[in-house]
Design a protein around this motif. Structure first.
Motif, PDB file in Angstrom:
ATOM      1  N   LEU A   1      12.660 -90.244 -80.499  1.00  0.00           N
ATOM      2  CA  LEU A   1      13.537 -90.006 -81.638  1.00  0.00           C
ATOM      3  C   LEU A   1      14.977 -89.952 -81.143  1.00  0.00           C
ATOM      4  CD1 LEU A   1      11.444 -87.113 -83.250  1.00  0.00           C
ATOM      5  CD2 LEU A   1      11.210 -89.572 -83.625  1.00  0.00           C
ATOM      6  N   ARG A   2      15.783 -90.915 -81.568  1.00  0.00           N
ATOM      7  CA  ARG A   2      17.165 -90.973 -81.116  1.00  0.00           C
ATOM      8  C   ARG A   2      18.038 -90.182 -82.101  1.00  0.00           C
ATOM      9  NH1 ARG A   2      20.447 -96.455 -79.256  1.00  0.00           N
ATOM     10  NH2 ARG A   2      22.307 -95.375 -78.514  1.00  0.00           N
ATOM     11  N   ILE A   3      18.116 -88.873 -81.840  1.00  0.00           N
ATOM     12  CA  ILE A   3      18.776 -87.955 -82.767  1.00  0.00           C
ATOM     13  C   ILE A   3      19.063 -86.664 -82.003  1.00  0.00           C
ATOM     14  CG2 ILE A   3      16.606 -86.947 -83.585  1.00  0.00           C
ATOM     15  CD1 ILE A   3      17.806 -86.864 -86.395  1.00  0.00           C
ATOM     16  N   ASP A   4      19.933 -85.802 -82.539  1.00  0.00           N
ATOM     17  CA  ASP A   4      20.154 -84.509 -81.896  1.00  0.00           C
ATOM     18  C   ASP A   4      20.214 -83.394 -82.935  1.00  0.00           C
ATOM     19  OD1 ASP A   4      22.578 -85.309 -82.900  1.00  0.00           O
ATOM     20  OD2 ASP A   4      23.656 -85.265 -81.020  1.00  0.00           O
ATOM     21  N   LYS A   5      21.431 -82.974 -83.332  1.00  0.00           N
ATOM     22  CA  LYS A   5      21.568 -81.785 -84.179  1.00  0.00           C
ATOM     23  C   LYS A   5      21.092 -82.001 -85.612  1.00  0.00           C
ATOM     24  CE  LYS A   5      26.450 -82.690 -85.346  1.00  0.00           C
ATOM     25  NZ  LYS A   5      26.588 -83.913 -84.541  1.00  0.00           N
TER      26      LYS A   5
END
Length: 473
Positions: free
Chosen positions: A275-279
């Motif tokens: 999953l290319r995501i953070d906050k």
């Protein structure tokens, strides 16, 4: 080379690889005289564009497409884990905390939510010597009041020892300092009762070899693993090889080469999602993770990434019900997060402002504490600094140095401080930040502890936060 742009890129130690424009030795990005006509891309500032092409570029910028695709995902929820900057007005009131001289931060730093290290440093240097001395005295007092014996817990489990000796997949990048850190994280997970040892090591008569894909490994009932700040994913790779994990989620905002994904996907009955995501990650909205017990792990979560991860695993809407809230979020089995880069921490994202408020730490003082933490990694750690010095003695020495004759500026004080004194103050500030995170986990009703999972000569960033939920014991 004749077809390449003649602009030299010092960081890459080569010429630009783009084709030059007609009748020019340079490409459109590096043509002399065009610098004044170019502006940073508003979507991705890592590249620039001609001002006249702004409207057209915004529509076709590659990052724009990636952002749009991400926003369409069901697990995307903008800013869900980011925290709130206005918490300061609710937690720190004038009747509890008098205005501190370090409020110079407010004058020196902008009102933006992200305060850079340069802004923090400049604000500290603008303090007077008495103000700076008072700030250090307060930090020492706070550390004395909250300090608990943080245990050394360098634990290499048997499963990982076998893995290291055999170097299971010789095609994997093998850097000893990272392998030892990964192994100790897993060893602490096992020692803390979060991770179960593989059946083939528990049963000495078993003929199943470590890291095999035999179906008997499924009897362990291993949980899923969510690795935050996964990078190339080699912490998870070791966990899969040594503990029979079958379901993996790798959360990382950047793209990497030489990832462990390819090797992981070749394993039988292995499920892996990156999953290319953070906050903006809403963990509860990942359909394939719904109803499945999982471990949340992370190695060297830089700065606020630790706070974002904690908030992602234990959303704040459960904080009011505390222990009863855990029954709602019963899928979380345990947490193991190795913190890192405390100098990047931000007030807006920090998970436990209430803890700071109880210690009379203001927003501005928090930024000062985060800046001091960078000193912990400045010194020579070949002698295992954090375990070999008397912290209290060196903190007292800092005060003596401050009062030296002829010293009249904070910048001069800092420049003249001994390296070991600076490092000790850095370690103290790192511990204050991580203890606040630890207390936040305990407030949720989790059993939690903070340990030094490797000696500082392996990595000065050696704090590991462990927590487990009682409903999974």
């Amino acid at each position: 080379m004749d077809r390449r742009c003649k602009f030299w890129l010092p960081k890459k130690n080569r010429f630009c690889a783009n084709a030059p424009l007609q009748e020019s030795e340079f490409c459109g990005n590096h043509k002399p005289g065009w610098e004044q006509l170019r502006i940073p891309c508003p979507i991705d500032p890592s590249h620039s564009i001609l001002r006249e092409n702004l409207d057209a570029h915004v529509k076709r910028c590659p990052l724009q497409k990636q952002v749009h695709q991400l926003q369409m995902q069901p697990f995307y929820k903008k800013g869900v884990n980011g925290g709130r900057d206005e918490d300061s007005s609710e937690l720190i009131t004038s009747d509890k905390v008098e205005e501190h001289p370090s409020s110079k931060f407010t004058k020196s730093c902008s009102e933006s939510s992200d305060i850079s290290s340069e802004m923090k440093r400049n604000a500290i240097y603008k303090m007077s010597v008495p103000e700076f001395t008072e700030l250090l005295t307060k930090i020492k007092s706070i550390h004395t009041s909250i300090t608990s014996s943080m245990q050394d817990s360098y634990a290499i489990p048997e499963a990982c020892s076998i893995w290291i000796k055999t170097q299971v997949d010789r095609k994997l990048p093998f850097q000893e300092k990272h392998i030892l850190q990964q192994a100790s994280i897993l060893g602490n997970l096992e020692a803390f009762g979060i991770l179960q040892r593989p059946m083939d090591l528990i049963d000495p008569e078993s003929e199943v070899h470590l890291c095999s894909d035999d179906s008997s490994r499924d009897k362990i009932g291993s949980p899923a693993v969510v690795e935050f700040g996964a990078g190339r994913g080699y912490l998870t790779h070791m966990l899969v090889d040594c503990y029979g994990i079958k379901k993996v989620f790798l959360v990382e905002r950047k793209s990497y080469k030489l990832k462990a994904d390819r090797s992981l996907r070749q394993k039988e009955r292995m499920t892996i999602e990156r999953l290319r995501i953070d906050k903006d990650l809403n963990l509860n909205a990942i359909a394939s993770l719904s109803g499945i017990p999982y471990l949340a792990i992370g190695k060297h979560l830089c700065g606020p990434a630790t706070d974002l991860t904690l908030r992602c695993c234990l959303p704040e809407q459960y904080s009011q019900s505390k222990v009863s809230g855990l029954s709602i979020n019963c899928n979380l089995k345990g947490i193991a997060l190795a913190t890192c880069c405390h100098h990047l921490c931000q007030w807006k994202h920090y998970i436990n402002k209430r803890f700071l408020s109880s210690l009379a730490i203001t927003k501005e003082e928090f930024h000062a504490i985060t800046w001091f933490t960078s000193w912990a990694v400045d010194a020579d750690h070949g002698s295992n600094l954090s375990e070999s010095v008397d912290w209290g003695l060196h903190l007292c020495d800092i005060k003596v140095n401050e009062s030296g004759v002829g010293v009249n500026r904070v910048e001069e004080i800092v420049r003249n401080m001994k390296a070991v004194d600076r490092a000790v103050l850095g370690f103290v500030c790192k511990e204050i930040i991580d203890v606040g995170r630890l207390m936040w986990l305990k407030d949720y009703g989790l059993e939690a502890q903070l340990v030094k999972y490797v000696p500082s000569n392996i990595s000065p960033e050696n704090h590991l936060m462990l927590a487990k939920c009682s409903n999974h014991l």
